[in-house]
Design a protein around this motif. Sequence first.
Motif, short mmCIF file in Angstrom:
data_model
loop_
_atom_site.label_atom_id
_atom_site.label_comp_id
_atom_site.label_asym_id
_atom_site.label_seq_id
_atom_site.Cartn_x
_atom_site.Cartn_y
_atom_site.Cartn_z
N TRP A 1 39.44 -37.50 -11.42
CA TRP A 1 39.27 -36.41 -10.46
C TRP A 1 37.79 -36.19 -10.21
O TRP A 1 36.97 -36.31 -11.11
N LYS A 2 37.44 -35.84 -8.99
CA LYS A 2 36.06 -35.48 -8.66
C LYS A 2 35.95 -33.96 -8.59
O LYS A 2 36.86 -33.30 -8.11
N TYR A 3 34.84 -33.43 -9.06
CA TYR A 3 34.52 -32.00 -8.98
C TYR A 3 35.58 -31.14 -9.67
O TYR A 3 36.28 -30.37 -9.05
N SER B 1 39.50 -25.67 4.27
CA SER B 1 38.18 -25.59 4.91
C SER B 1 37.63 -24.19 4.76
O SER B 1 38.38 -23.21 4.78
N PRO B 2 36.32 -24.05 4.62
CA PRO B 2 35.74 -22.72 4.55
C PRO B 2 35.89 -22.00 5.89
O PRO B 2 36.00 -22.65 6.93
N GLN C 1 40.86 -26.65 -12.90
CA GLN C 1 41.14 -26.69 -11.46
C GLN C 1 40.03 -27.43 -10.72
O GLN C 1 38.92 -27.55 -11.24
N PRO C 2 40.33 -27.90 -9.52
CA PRO C 2 39.28 -28.55 -8.73
C PRO C 2 38.27 -27.52 -8.22
O PRO C 2 38.63 -26.38 -7.94
N CYS C 3 37.02 -27.93 -8.13
CA CYS C 3 35.97 -27.07 -7.55
C CYS C 3 36.03 -27.12 -6.04
O CYS C 3 35.70 -26.15 -5.37
N ILE C 4 36.40 -28.25 -5.51
CA ILE C 4 36.41 -28.47 -4.07
C ILE C 4 37.77 -29.04 -3.68
O ILE C 4 38.26 -29.96 -4.32
N SER C 5 38.35 -28.51 -2.65
CA SER C 5 39.61 -29.04 -2.14
C SER C 5 39.39 -29.54 -0.72
O SER C 5 38.90 -28.80 0.14
N ARG C 6 39.74 -30.76 -0.47
CA ARG C 6 39.56 -31.32 0.89
C ARG C 6 40.62 -30.82 1.86
O ARG C 6 40.49 -31.00 3.05
N THR C 7 41.65 -30.16 1.34
CA THR C 7 42.69 -29.64 2.23
C THR C 7 42.39 -28.23 2.71
O THR C 7 43.05 -27.72 3.59
#
Length: 110
Positions: A18-20, A105-106, A97-103
């Motif tokens: 996993w990344k981030y 958007s801010p 948990q992930p720090c960043i989710s690509r699904t």
Amino acid sequence: MQVGDTLAVRITVGGNAWKYLMIEDPIPSGTESIARDDLYELDQRPDWWDRWFSDRELRDDRTTFFNMYFPQGQHEYVYLLKVVNPGIFHVSPTSVQPCISRTISPPAMP
């Protein structure tokens, strides 16, 4: 435990690559994180005692580890706490948990 005792906390996390990744571990209210745990000598340093995370934050209520890359498998995170208040304390479980989710958007800025 007595006031002044030092505790070694070990967290085991396993999973796929996993990344981030963020690992948050709440600490008991009667303890404080030890920022310079590298200054403590252990009589017998265990094999699992290692510092391979990307960053770490010590807060009043939790210790947080960040990994830019979490390789597949099982990994150990370790930190030290100092007991500063007497009593019986309960603590919430660790979260991963992930720090960043690509699904997600801010929100757009106006």
